[in-house]
Design a protein around this motif. Structure first.
Motif, PDB file in Angstrom:
ATOM      1  N   PHE A  92      -7.911  16.958  -3.835  1.00  0.00           N
ATOM      2  CA  PHE A  92      -6.968  18.083  -3.797  1.00  0.00           C
ATOM      3  C   PHE A  92      -7.515  19.102  -2.785  1.00  0.00           C
ATOM      4  N   PRO A  93      -6.718  19.437  -1.743  1.00  0.00           N
ATOM      5  CA  PRO A  93      -7.265  20.288  -0.676  1.00  0.00           C
ATOM      6  C   PRO A  93      -7.237  21.786  -0.984  1.00  0.00           C
ATOM      7  N   GLY A  94      -6.635  22.189  -2.116  1.00  0.00           N
ATOM      8  CA  GLY A  94      -6.480  23.620  -2.405  1.00  0.00           C
ATOM      9  C   GLY A  94      -5.103  24.088  -1.949  1.00  0.00           C
ATOM     10  N   GLN A  95      -4.857  25.389  -2.141  1.00  0.00           N
ATOM     11  CA  GLN A  95      -3.525  25.931  -1.841  1.00  0.00           C
ATOM     12  C   GLN A  95      -3.594  27.074  -0.846  1.00  0.00           C
ATOM     13  N   ASP A  96      -2.485  27.288  -0.152  1.00  0.00           N
ATOM     14  CA  ASP A  96      -2.420  28.420   0.773  1.00  0.00           C
ATOM     15  C   ASP A  96      -2.008  29.689   0.001  1.00  0.00           C
ATOM     16  N   ALA A  97      -1.868  30.809   0.720  1.00  0.00           N
ATOM     17  CA  ALA A  97      -1.591  32.093   0.067  1.00  0.00           C
ATOM     18  C   ALA A  97      -0.263  32.082  -0.681  1.00  0.00           C
ATOM     19  N   LYS A  98       0.678  31.218  -0.274  1.00  0.00           N
ATOM     20  CA  LYS A  98       1.989  31.174  -0.944  1.00  0.00           C
ATOM     21  C   LYS A  98       2.014  30.178  -2.101  1.00  0.00           C
ATOM     22  N   GLY A  99       0.890  29.545  -2.376  1.00  0.00           N
ATOM     23  CA  GLY A  99       0.842  28.599  -3.490  1.00  0.00           C
ATOM     24  C   GLY A  99       1.246  27.188  -3.105  1.00  0.00           C
ATOM     25  N   LEU A 115       0.845  -1.198   0.000  1.00  0.00           N
ATOM     26  CA  LEU A 115       0.000   0.000   0.000  1.00  0.00           C
ATOM     27  C   LEU A 115       0.877   1.244   0.000  1.00  0.00           C
ATOM     28  N   ILE A 116       0.626   2.131  -0.934  1.00  0.00           N
ATOM     29  CA  ILE A 116       1.262   3.439  -0.918  1.00  0.00           C
ATOM     30  C   ILE A 116       0.300   4.382  -0.190  1.00  0.00           C
ATOM     31  N   ALA A 117       0.668   4.710   1.058  1.00  0.00           N
ATOM     32  CA  ALA A 117      -0.170   5.597   1.881  1.00  0.00           C
ATOM     33  C   ALA A 117       0.384   6.997   1.697  1.00  0.00           C
ATOM     34  N   SER A 118      -0.192   7.732   0.770  1.00  0.00           N
ATOM     35  CA  SER A 118       0.373   9.023   0.382  1.00  0.00           C
ATOM     36  C   SER A 118      -0.376  10.159   1.065  1.00  0.00           C
ATOM     37  N   GLN A 119      -0.182  11.376   0.584  1.00  0.00           N
ATOM     38  CA  GLN A 119      -0.701  12.536   1.318  1.00  0.00           C
ATOM     39  C   GLN A 119      -2.048  13.034   0.763  1.00  0.00           C
ATOM     40  N   ALA A 120      -2.024  13.696  -0.375  1.00  0.00           N
ATOM     41  CA  ALA A 120      -3.246  14.207  -1.010  1.00  0.00           C
ATOM     42  C   ALA A 120      -2.891  14.607  -2.432  1.00  0.00           C
ATOM     43  N   PRO A 121      -3.855  14.590  -3.347  1.00  0.00           N
ATOM     44  CA  PRO A 121      -3.556  14.997  -4.720  1.00  0.00           C
ATOM     45  C   PRO A 121      -3.108  16.450  -4.803  1.00  0.00           C
ATOM     46  N   GLY A 122      -2.230  16.730  -5.760  1.00  0.00           N
ATOM     47  CA  GLY A 122      -1.883  18.107  -6.104  1.00  0.00           C
ATOM     48  C   GLY A 122      -2.702  18.515  -7.327  1.00  0.00           C
ATOM     49  N   THR A 123      -2.344  19.667  -7.913  1.00  0.00           N
ATOM     50  CA  THR A 123      -3.167  20.196  -9.016  1.00  0.00           C
ATOM     51  C   THR A 123      -3.208  19.256 -10.230  1.00  0.00           C
ATOM     52  N   LYS A 124      -2.052  18.673 -10.586  1.00  0.00           N
ATOM     53  CA  LYS A 124      -2.034  17.813 -11.788  1.00  0.00           C
ATOM     54  C   LYS A 124      -2.868  16.564 -11.581  1.00  0.00           C
TER      55      LYS A 124
END
Ligand code: SF4
Length: 210
Positions: A95-102, A44-53
């Motif tokens: 994808f959780p979205g991005q903070d103010a710094k991208g 199992l690859i227990a990863s973090q969260a999707p990015g934009t791509k």
């Protein structure tokens, strides 16, 4: 009758918790859960969260992080996306979205409590969990986790040898943002990666012969 992995995955892919019952701010876009559970894979690859791509492609690790992760594992794209080899289940499916710094926000905190335990229960064949990043390490590693990500990954030999099942192996996130971390921690490429590649090769060969 208990729910099958296929049915649970279907429900997870239709999930709207983060827009309909969010904890705090709602997800800033329509949910698009990206996960590849498997009833056959032993890793199992227990990863973090999707990015934009990945949010756009709908497939996990279709980005530079994926290229680096496949390189770390020593597998081709074909081997990586073969559900007989790997299940890929991030800590947050959307994808959780991005903070103010991208920078990408952390995985949505609604996700793991809603989905992780029932998914793990329906994948009892998993023998090895690659815990990528702090959130997966917090959920999957119990006492084998240390104070920081660096300490946890540095402690990989002890974590791997612990009697817990499935076995866990901690990794940093393969994002380009961690290139500095990789340079500061050369033991990762010198010691951990050769072991990881060997272990993956051995386990994939063993699964094929079963
Ligand atoms: S992040 Fe998880 S809990 Fe939130 S909407 Fe997506 S699948 Fe549902």
């Amino acid at each position: 009758m208990s729910e099958s992995l296929e049915d649970l995955t279907r429900r997870a892919r239709a999930c709207r918790i983060c827009v309909e019952q969010p904890v705090g701010r709602p997800l800033p876009h329509e949910p698009r859960p990206v996960l590849l559970p498997s009833s056959q894979a032993r890793i199992l690859i227990a990863s973090q969260a999707p990015g934009t791509k990945v949010h756009l492609s709908g497939m996990p690790f279709t980005d530079a992080s994926g290229d680096r992760l496949r390189n770390w594992l020593g597998v081709t794209r074909e081997e990586f996306y073969d559900l007989k080899n790997f299940a890929i289940v991030p800590m947050g499916f959307c994808f959780p979205g991005q903070d103010a710094k991208g920078g990408d926000l952390p995985p949505r905190r609604e996700c793991a409590p809603a989905w992780r335990a029932p998914l793990m229960e329906l994948m009892p064949q998993i023998e090895l969990v690659l815990t990528i990043g702090l959130y997966a390490q917090a959920w999957h590693m119990g006492d084998a986790r240390r104070g920081s990500l660096t300490e946890t990954v540095m402690n990989w030999r002890e974590a791997f040898a612990a009697p817990s099942r499935p076995v866990v192996l901690p990794l940093p996130h393969p994002s380009w943002r961690n290139t500095g971390w990789l340079k500061r921690n050369p033991w990762f490429e010198m010691d951990l990666l050769p072991f990881l590649k060997m272990e993956i090769r051995r386990r994939l060969a063993a699964s094929r012969s079963k």
